[in-house]
Design a protein around this motif. Structure first.
Motif, short mmCIF file in Angstrom:
data_model
loop_
_atom_site.label_atom_id
_atom_site.label_comp_id
_atom_site.label_asym_id
_atom_site.label_seq_id
_atom_site.Cartn_x
_atom_site.Cartn_y
_atom_site.Cartn_z
N ILE A 77 0.84 -1.20 0.00
CA ILE A 77 0.00 0.00 0.00
C ILE A 77 0.87 1.25 0.00
CG2 ILE A 77 -1.97 -1.10 1.11
CD1 ILE A 77 -1.07 0.11 3.75
N ASP A 78 2.19 1.05 0.13
CA ASP A 78 3.15 2.15 0.09
C ASP A 78 3.80 2.16 -1.28
OD1 ASP A 78 5.24 3.94 0.32
OD2 ASP A 78 5.93 3.18 2.27
N GLN A 79 3.55 3.18 -2.06
CA GLN A 79 4.06 3.24 -3.43
C GLN A 79 5.58 3.34 -3.51
OE1 GLN A 79 2.17 2.56 -6.19
NE2 GLN A 79 0.81 2.05 -4.48
N ASN A 80 6.22 3.60 -2.37
CA ASN A 80 7.68 3.63 -2.34
C ASN A 80 8.29 2.27 -2.03
OD1 ASN A 80 7.90 6.48 -2.80
ND2 ASN A 80 7.26 6.81 -0.68
N VAL A 81 7.45 1.28 -1.80
CA VAL A 81 7.90 -0.07 -1.48
C VAL A 81 7.71 -0.97 -2.70
CG1 VAL A 81 7.46 -2.10 -0.04
CG2 VAL A 81 7.42 0.18 0.98
N ARG A 82 8.69 -1.79 -2.98
CA ARG A 82 8.61 -2.69 -4.12
C ARG A 82 7.63 -3.83 -3.84
NH1 ARG A 82 15.18 -3.14 -5.11
NH2 ARG A 82 15.46 -1.06 -6.03
N SER A 83 7.08 -4.39 -4.92
CA SER A 83 6.20 -5.54 -4.79
C SER A 83 6.19 -6.32 -6.10
CB SER A 83 4.78 -5.11 -4.43
OG SER A 83 4.13 -4.53 -5.55
N SER A 84 5.74 -7.56 -6.03
CA SER A 84 5.66 -8.39 -7.24
C SER A 84 4.62 -7.83 -8.20
CB SER A 84 5.30 -9.83 -6.86
OG SER A 84 6.29 -10.36 -6.01
N GLU A 85 3.49 -7.36 -7.67
CA GLU A 85 2.46 -6.78 -8.52
C GLU A 85 3.00 -5.58 -9.29
OE1 GLU A 85 -2.18 -5.67 -7.90
OE2 GLU A 85 -0.79 -4.70 -6.51
N LYS A 86 3.73 -4.70 -8.62
CA LYS A 86 4.31 -3.55 -9.29
C LYS A 86 5.31 -3.98 -10.35
CE LYS A 86 5.60 0.02 -6.85
NZ LYS A 86 6.14 0.85 -5.74
N ALA A 87 6.12 -4.99 -10.05
CA ALA A 87 7.11 -5.45 -11.01
C ALA A 87 6.45 -5.97 -12.28
CB ALA A 87 7.97 -6.55 -10.37
#
Length: 380
Positions: A243-253
Protein backbone atom coordinates in the motif's frame (compact mmCIF):
# COMPACT_ATOMS: atom_id res chain seq x y z
CA UNK A 1 25.38 -36.27 -28.71
CA UNK A 2 28.62 -37.58 -30.23
CA UNK A 3 31.42 -35.25 -31.33
CA UNK A 4 30.94 -35.87 -35.06
CA UNK A 5 27.25 -34.99 -34.92
CA UNK A 6 27.94 -31.99 -32.71
CA UNK A 7 30.61 -30.66 -35.07
CA UNK A 8 28.37 -31.27 -38.08
CA UNK A 9 25.48 -29.38 -36.52
CA UNK A 10 27.71 -26.59 -35.38
CA UNK A 11 29.25 -26.05 -38.81
CA UNK A 12 25.81 -25.96 -40.39
CA UNK A 13 24.68 -23.58 -37.71
CA UNK A 14 27.48 -21.12 -38.37
CA UNK A 15 26.66 -21.19 -42.08
CA UNK A 16 23.01 -20.46 -41.44
CA UNK A 17 23.77 -17.94 -38.75
CA UNK A 18 25.86 -15.87 -41.18
CA UNK A 19 22.71 -15.24 -43.25
CA UNK A 20 20.12 -12.63 -42.33
CA UNK A 21 17.17 -14.23 -40.56
CA UNK A 22 13.80 -13.22 -41.99
CA UNK A 23 11.82 -13.57 -38.78
CA UNK A 24 13.52 -14.16 -35.46
CA UNK A 25 10.81 -12.97 -33.11
CA UNK A 26 9.13 -15.45 -30.77
CA UNK A 27 5.34 -15.65 -30.71
CA UNK A 28 3.27 -17.79 -28.39
CA UNK A 29 1.16 -20.60 -29.78
CA UNK A 30 -2.57 -19.96 -29.31
CA UNK A 31 -3.65 -21.28 -25.92
CA UNK A 32 -0.08 -21.88 -24.76
CA UNK A 33 -0.32 -19.07 -22.21
CA UNK A 34 -2.81 -21.14 -20.20
CA UNK A 35 -0.36 -24.01 -19.69
CA UNK A 36 1.38 -22.53 -16.71
CA UNK A 37 5.12 -22.95 -16.45
CA UNK A 38 6.77 -24.08 -13.23
CA UNK A 39 10.46 -23.30 -13.52
CA UNK A 40 12.93 -24.39 -10.87
CA UNK A 41 16.47 -23.11 -10.57
CA UNK A 42 18.98 -25.70 -9.39
CA UNK A 43 22.36 -24.53 -8.07
CA UNK A 44 25.07 -26.65 -9.62
CA UNK A 45 27.56 -26.07 -6.83
CA UNK A 46 25.20 -27.86 -4.43
CA UNK A 47 25.24 -31.01 -6.55
CA UNK A 48 22.36 -32.86 -8.19
CA UNK A 49 20.59 -35.78 -6.55
CA UNK A 50 17.87 -36.88 -8.94
CA UNK A 51 16.23 -38.98 -6.21
CA UNK A 52 15.34 -35.74 -4.42
CA UNK A 53 13.93 -33.94 -7.48
CA UNK A 54 10.20 -34.14 -8.16
CA UNK A 55 10.49 -33.79 -11.92
CA UNK A 56 6.78 -34.37 -12.55
CA UNK A 57 5.86 -31.07 -10.89
CA UNK A 58 8.12 -28.83 -13.00
CA UNK A 59 7.99 -27.86 -16.65
CA UNK A 60 11.52 -26.41 -16.81
CA UNK A 61 14.75 -26.69 -14.84
CA UNK A 62 17.32 -23.89 -15.09
CA UNK A 63 20.76 -25.14 -14.11
CA UNK A 64 22.85 -22.39 -12.51
CA UNK A 65 25.30 -21.25 -13.67
CA UNK A 66 27.56 -21.03 -16.70
CA UNK A 67 30.09 -18.19 -16.68
CA UNK A 68 31.06 -15.61 -19.31
CA UNK A 69 34.85 -15.60 -19.59
CA UNK A 70 36.75 -13.68 -22.28
CA UNK A 71 33.48 -13.13 -24.10
CA UNK A 72 32.52 -16.81 -24.20
CA UNK A 73 29.95 -18.93 -22.40
CA UNK A 74 31.71 -21.73 -20.54
CA UNK A 75 31.74 -23.72 -17.37
CA UNK A 76 33.12 -21.93 -14.35
CA UNK A 77 36.72 -22.63 -13.44
CA UNK A 78 37.09 -26.22 -12.29
CA UNK A 79 33.44 -27.09 -12.97
CA UNK A 80 33.72 -28.82 -16.35
CA UNK A 81 33.44 -32.36 -14.98
CA UNK A 82 30.82 -31.67 -12.31
CA UNK A 83 28.61 -29.58 -14.61
CA UNK A 84 28.71 -32.28 -17.27
CA UNK A 85 27.73 -34.91 -14.71
CA UNK A 86 24.99 -32.72 -13.23
CA UNK A 87 23.46 -31.85 -16.59
CA UNK A 88 23.51 -35.51 -17.62
CA UNK A 89 21.61 -36.33 -14.42
CA UNK A 90 19.06 -33.60 -15.08
CA UNK A 91 18.51 -34.81 -18.62
CA UNK A 92 17.82 -38.29 -17.22
CA UNK A 93 14.75 -36.85 -15.47
CA UNK A 94 13.03 -36.74 -18.86
CA UNK A 95 12.41 -40.46 -18.43
CA UNK A 96 10.01 -39.43 -15.65
CA UNK A 97 8.69 -36.29 -17.36
CA UNK A 98 9.23 -36.37 -21.16
CA UNK A 99 8.02 -32.76 -21.48
CA UNK A 100 10.60 -31.41 -19.02
CA UNK A 101 12.94 -28.80 -20.50
CA UNK A 102 16.51 -28.35 -19.23
CA UNK A 103 18.18 -24.96 -19.71
CA UNK A 104 21.54 -23.56 -18.72
CA UNK A 105 21.34 -20.27 -16.83
CA UNK A 106 24.25 -18.03 -17.75
CA UNK A 107 25.60 -15.38 -15.39
CA UNK A 108 23.98 -14.79 -12.04
CA UNK A 109 24.92 -12.26 -9.38
CA UNK A 110 28.63 -13.09 -9.26
CA UNK A 111 29.20 -14.28 -12.84
CA UNK A 112 27.76 -11.36 -14.81
CA UNK A 113 31.02 -9.47 -15.16
CA UNK A 114 31.68 -10.56 -18.74
CA UNK A 115 28.34 -9.66 -20.33
CA UNK A 116 28.85 -6.00 -21.17
CA UNK A 117 32.07 -6.67 -23.09
CA UNK A 118 30.63 -9.77 -24.76
CA UNK A 119 27.64 -7.80 -26.08
CA UNK A 120 29.62 -4.72 -27.09
CA UNK A 121 30.25 -5.24 -30.83
CA UNK A 122 28.85 -7.29 -33.67
CA UNK A 123 32.00 -9.41 -33.66
CA UNK A 124 31.94 -9.98 -29.91
CA UNK A 125 28.26 -10.92 -30.08
CA UNK A 126 29.02 -13.52 -32.77
CA UNK A 127 31.73 -15.05 -30.59
CA UNK A 128 29.43 -15.03 -27.55
CA UNK A 129 26.56 -16.55 -29.52
CA UNK A 130 28.69 -19.30 -31.04
CA UNK A 131 29.99 -20.26 -27.58
CA UNK A 132 26.46 -20.29 -26.12
CA UNK A 133 25.22 -22.56 -28.90
CA UNK A 134 28.24 -24.82 -28.49
CA UNK A 135 27.50 -25.11 -24.76
CA UNK A 136 23.85 -26.00 -25.49
CA UNK A 137 24.77 -28.64 -28.05
CA UNK A 138 27.63 -30.02 -25.95
CA UNK A 139 25.27 -30.72 -23.05
CA UNK A 140 22.18 -31.61 -25.13
CA UNK A 141 20.06 -28.82 -23.63
CA UNK A 142 16.69 -27.37 -24.54
CA UNK A 143 17.53 -23.70 -24.21
CA UNK A 144 19.53 -20.81 -22.81
CA UNK A 145 18.57 -18.59 -19.88
CA UNK A 146 20.46 -15.31 -19.61
CA UNK A 147 20.83 -13.99 -16.07
CA UNK A 148 22.72 -10.75 -16.71
CA UNK A 149 22.63 -8.79 -13.46
CA UNK A 150 22.31 -6.17 -14.90
CA UNK A 151 22.51 -4.48 -18.31
CA UNK A 152 23.07 -0.77 -17.69
CA UNK A 153 23.54 -1.24 -13.94
CA UNK A 154 26.58 -2.30 -11.86
CA UNK A 155 25.08 -5.26 -10.00
CA UNK A 156 28.01 -6.88 -8.18
CA UNK A 157 30.44 -4.10 -9.17
CA UNK A 158 30.29 -5.31 -12.78
CA UNK A 159 31.41 -3.43 -15.89
CA UNK A 160 28.40 -1.71 -17.45
CA UNK A 161 27.67 0.87 -20.13
CA UNK A 162 24.84 3.06 -21.32
CA UNK A 163 25.11 1.13 -24.59
CA UNK A 164 24.11 -2.07 -22.76
CA UNK A 165 20.49 -1.09 -23.43
CA UNK A 166 20.85 -1.55 -27.18
CA UNK A 167 23.54 -4.24 -27.01
CA UNK A 168 21.44 -6.47 -24.76
CA UNK A 169 18.69 -6.56 -27.39
CA UNK A 170 21.22 -7.19 -30.17
CA UNK A 171 22.77 -10.01 -28.15
CA UNK A 172 19.39 -11.67 -27.66
CA UNK A 173 18.58 -11.23 -31.36
CA UNK A 174 21.89 -12.84 -32.29
CA UNK A 175 21.21 -15.81 -30.02
CA UNK A 176 17.63 -16.18 -31.29
CA UNK A 177 18.83 -16.31 -34.89
CA UNK A 178 21.39 -18.96 -34.02
CA UNK A 179 18.90 -21.06 -32.05
CA UNK A 180 16.45 -20.89 -34.95
CA UNK A 181 19.17 -21.96 -37.37
CA UNK A 182 20.06 -24.92 -35.19
CA UNK A 183 16.40 -25.75 -34.74
CA UNK A 184 15.82 -25.78 -38.47
CA UNK A 185 18.42 -28.54 -38.77
CA UNK A 186 16.83 -30.91 -36.28
CA UNK A 187 13.23 -29.62 -36.26
CA UNK A 188 13.39 -28.36 -32.67
CA UNK A 189 12.42 -25.10 -31.05
CA UNK A 190 15.14 -24.10 -28.61
CA UNK A 191 14.24 -21.75 -25.78
CA UNK A 192 15.76 -18.37 -25.07
CA UNK A 193 14.79 -16.73 -21.78
CA UNK A 194 16.09 -14.18 -19.31
CA UNK A 195 15.92 -13.47 -15.61
CA UNK A 196 14.88 -9.84 -15.21
CA UNK A 197 14.96 -7.63 -12.14
CA UNK A 198 11.87 -6.92 -10.07
CA UNK A 199 12.46 -3.19 -9.80
CA UNK A 200 11.72 -0.32 -12.17
CA UNK A 201 15.28 1.04 -12.24
CA UNK A 202 16.21 -2.01 -14.32
CA UNK A 203 13.42 -1.38 -16.80
CA UNK A 204 14.33 2.30 -17.07
CA UNK A 205 17.80 1.51 -18.48
CA UNK A 206 16.71 -1.37 -20.73
CA UNK A 207 14.29 -1.97 -23.60
CA UNK A 208 12.33 -5.04 -22.57
CA UNK A 209 9.67 -4.24 -25.16
CA UNK A 210 12.22 -4.97 -27.89
CA UNK A 211 14.09 -7.69 -25.98
CA UNK A 212 10.94 -9.77 -25.48
CA UNK A 213 10.59 -10.21 -29.23
CA UNK A 214 13.55 -12.61 -29.10
CA UNK A 215 12.53 -14.40 -25.90
CA UNK A 216 10.12 -17.23 -25.16
CA UNK A 217 9.45 -15.88 -21.69
CA UNK A 218 10.90 -13.68 -18.96
CA UNK A 219 11.47 -14.81 -15.37
CA UNK A 220 11.05 -11.80 -13.08
CA UNK A 221 13.11 -12.03 -9.90
CA UNK A 222 10.24 -10.84 -7.74
CA UNK A 223 12.15 -11.22 -4.50
CA UNK A 224 15.08 -9.61 -2.66
CA UNK A 225 13.11 -6.37 -2.48
CA UNK A 226 14.91 -5.86 0.78
CA UNK A 227 18.25 -7.39 1.81
CA UNK A 228 19.24 -7.49 5.45
CA UNK A 229 22.84 -6.42 4.89
CA UNK A 230 21.87 -3.29 2.98
CA UNK A 231 18.91 -2.17 5.09
CA UNK A 232 18.67 -1.40 8.80
CA UNK A 233 14.88 -1.55 8.56
CA UNK A 234 12.92 -4.79 8.37
CA UNK A 235 10.33 -5.52 5.70
CA UNK A 236 9.09 -8.13 3.22
CA UNK A 237 11.52 -9.38 0.61
CA UNK A 238 9.00 -11.13 -1.66
CA UNK A 239 5.64 -9.47 -1.03
CA UNK A 240 2.94 -9.66 -3.69
CA UNK A 241 1.41 -6.26 -2.95
CA UNK A 242 2.04 -3.01 -1.08
CA UNK A 243 0.00 0.00 0.00
CA UNK A 244 3.15 2.15 0.09
CA UNK A 245 4.06 3.24 -3.43
CA UNK A 246 7.68 3.63 -2.34
CA UNK A 247 7.90 -0.07 -1.48
CA UNK A 248 8.61 -2.69 -4.12
CA UNK A 249 6.20 -5.54 -4.79
CA UNK A 250 5.66 -8.39 -7.24
CA UNK A 251 2.46 -6.78 -8.52
CA UNK A 252 4.31 -3.55 -9.29
CA UNK A 253 7.11 -5.45 -11.01
CA UNK A 254 4.65 -7.26 -13.29
CA UNK A 255 2.77 -4.06 -14.09
CA UNK A 256 6.03 -2.24 -14.84
CA UNK A 257 7.11 -5.00 -17.25
CA UNK A 258 3.77 -4.80 -19.06
CA UNK A 259 4.08 -1.01 -19.26
CA UNK A 260 7.54 -1.54 -20.77
CA UNK A 261 5.99 -3.51 -23.62
CA UNK A 262 6.18 -7.15 -22.49
CA UNK A 263 3.05 -9.25 -23.13
CA UNK A 264 1.85 -10.46 -19.74
CA UNK A 265 1.59 -14.06 -20.98
CA UNK A 266 5.39 -14.02 -21.42
CA UNK A 267 5.98 -13.02 -17.80
CA UNK A 268 6.82 -15.59 -15.14
CA UNK A 269 6.62 -14.57 -11.46
CA UNK A 270 9.54 -15.50 -9.21
CA UNK A 271 9.15 -17.04 -5.78
CA UNK A 272 11.78 -17.34 -3.06
CA UNK A 273 12.50 -20.63 -1.32
CA UNK A 274 14.47 -18.75 1.35
CA UNK A 275 14.10 -15.92 3.84
CA UNK A 276 16.10 -13.12 5.44
CA UNK A 277 16.38 -12.00 9.06
CA UNK A 278 17.24 -9.11 11.37
CA UNK A 279 18.24 -9.15 15.05
CA UNK A 280 17.95 -6.55 17.83
CA UNK A 281 14.75 -5.34 16.21
CA UNK A 282 12.52 -2.64 17.66
CA UNK A 283 9.50 -4.61 19.00
CA UNK A 284 6.80 -2.23 17.72
CA UNK A 285 4.37 -3.74 15.16
CA UNK A 286 5.80 -7.22 15.84
CA UNK A 287 9.09 -6.10 14.33
CA UNK A 288 7.66 -5.23 10.90
CA UNK A 289 9.13 -2.06 9.30
CA UNK A 290 11.33 -1.50 12.37
CA UNK A 291 15.00 -0.74 12.90
CA UNK A 292 17.22 -3.77 13.37
CA UNK A 293 20.59 -5.29 12.56
CA UNK A 294 20.89 -7.42 9.42
CA UNK A 295 21.42 -11.05 10.34
CA UNK A 296 21.50 -14.31 8.40
CA UNK A 297 19.54 -15.84 5.57
CA UNK A 298 17.55 -19.06 5.93
CA UNK A 299 16.48 -21.73 3.45
CA UNK A 300 12.78 -22.46 3.78
CA UNK A 301 13.65 -25.88 5.21
CA UNK A 302 15.27 -24.10 8.18
CA UNK A 303 12.38 -21.63 8.51
CA UNK A 304 9.95 -24.53 8.74
CA UNK A 305 12.00 -25.77 11.69
CA UNK A 306 11.98 -22.32 13.31
CA UNK A 307 8.19 -22.36 13.23
CA UNK A 308 8.23 -25.43 15.48
CA UNK A 309 9.81 -23.22 18.16
CA UNK A 310 7.08 -21.44 20.13
CA UNK A 311 9.28 -18.33 20.39
CA UNK A 312 8.90 -17.76 16.63
CA UNK A 313 5.36 -16.62 15.91
CA UNK A 314 4.11 -16.50 12.32
CA UNK A 315 2.19 -13.37 11.34
CA UNK A 316 0.34 -12.55 8.11
CA UNK A 317 0.41 -9.08 6.55
CA UNK A 318 -2.83 -8.81 4.59
CA UNK A 319 -1.76 -5.56 2.90
CA UNK A 320 1.32 -7.24 1.46
CA UNK A 321 -0.01 -10.80 1.14
CA UNK A 322 3.15 -11.94 2.89
CA UNK A 323 4.07 -13.83 6.08
CA UNK A 324 6.79 -13.06 8.61
CA UNK A 325 8.14 -14.51 11.84
CA UNK A 326 8.59 -12.52 15.03
CA UNK A 327 10.55 -13.71 18.03
CA UNK A 328 9.64 -11.18 20.71
CA UNK A 329 11.99 -12.54 23.36
CA UNK A 330 15.08 -12.52 21.16
CA UNK A 331 13.86 -9.65 18.94
CA UNK A 332 14.40 -11.55 15.70
CA UNK A 333 12.40 -10.78 12.54
CA UNK A 334 12.28 -13.14 9.53
CA UNK A 335 10.78 -12.39 6.11
CA UNK A 336 10.00 -15.38 3.88
CA UNK A 337 7.56 -17.11 1.50
CA UNK A 338 5.22 -19.93 2.47
CA UNK A 339 2.32 -21.92 1.02
CA UNK A 340 -0.17 -19.13 1.74
CA UNK A 341 1.82 -16.39 0.02
CA UNK A 342 2.46 -18.72 -2.92
CA UNK A 343 -1.27 -19.38 -3.14
CA UNK A 344 -1.92 -15.64 -3.35
CA UNK A 345 0.69 -15.27 -6.09
CA UNK A 346 -0.81 -18.17 -8.00
CA UNK A 347 -4.21 -16.48 -7.87
CA UNK A 348 -2.61 -13.36 -9.35
CA UNK A 349 -0.87 -15.39 -12.07
CA UNK A 350 -4.11 -17.07 -13.09
CA UNK A 351 -6.23 -13.95 -12.86
CA UNK A 352 -3.92 -12.04 -15.20
CA UNK A 353 -3.02 -15.05 -17.38
CA UNK A 354 0.70 -14.79 -16.78
CA UNK A 355 3.13 -17.39 -18.05
CA UNK A 356 3.60 -19.16 -14.74
CA UNK A 357 5.94 -19.30 -11.75
CA UNK A 358 9.64 -19.82 -11.19
CA UNK A 359 11.61 -20.22 -8.00
CA UNK A 360 15.07 -19.96 -6.53
CA UNK A 361 16.27 -22.47 -5.40
CA UNK A 362 15.21 -26.11 -5.42
CA UNK A 363 17.37 -27.49 -2.60
CA UNK A 364 16.12 -24.89 -0.11
CA UNK A 365 12.64 -26.41 0.07
CA UNK A 366 11.71 -29.00 2.70
CA UNK A 367 12.35 -32.67 2.00
CA UNK A 368 8.65 -33.17 1.29
CA UNK A 369 8.63 -30.26 -1.19
CA UNK A 370 6.26 -27.97 0.72
CA UNK A 371 6.72 -24.92 -1.51
CA UNK A 372 6.99 -26.76 -4.83
CA UNK A 373 3.79 -28.62 -3.97
CA UNK A 374 2.09 -25.29 -3.20
CA UNK A 375 3.07 -23.94 -6.62
CA UNK A 376 2.01 -27.11 -8.40
CA UNK A 377 -1.31 -27.55 -6.62
CA UNK A 378 -2.28 -23.93 -7.20
CA UNK A 379 -1.28 -23.81 -10.88
CA UNK A 380 -1.97 -27.31 -12.19
Amino acid sequence: MNNIKRSFLFLLLIGLFSCESKNTTVSLVAGEEHKYKIIGYIAGWKGVDTAKIDAAKMTHINYAFANVIDGKVMEGEGREKSDKENLTKLNSLKSLNPDLKILISIGGWTWSKGFSDAALTEESRKIFTASAIDYLVRHDLDGLDFDWEYPGLPGDNNPYRQEDKENFVLMLKSVREALDSLGSINDTHYLSTIASAGFKEYLDVNDLGQAQKYLDFINIMTYDYIVQFSSDTTGHHANLQTIDQNVRSSEKAVNDHVAAGVPIEKLVMGMAFYGRSWSNVNPENNGLYQFGKGSKGYPYSAISELMKDSLFVRHWDENSKAPFLWNEKERIFVTFEDAESISEKAKFIKKHKMGGAMFWEYSEDTEDHTLLNAIYENLK
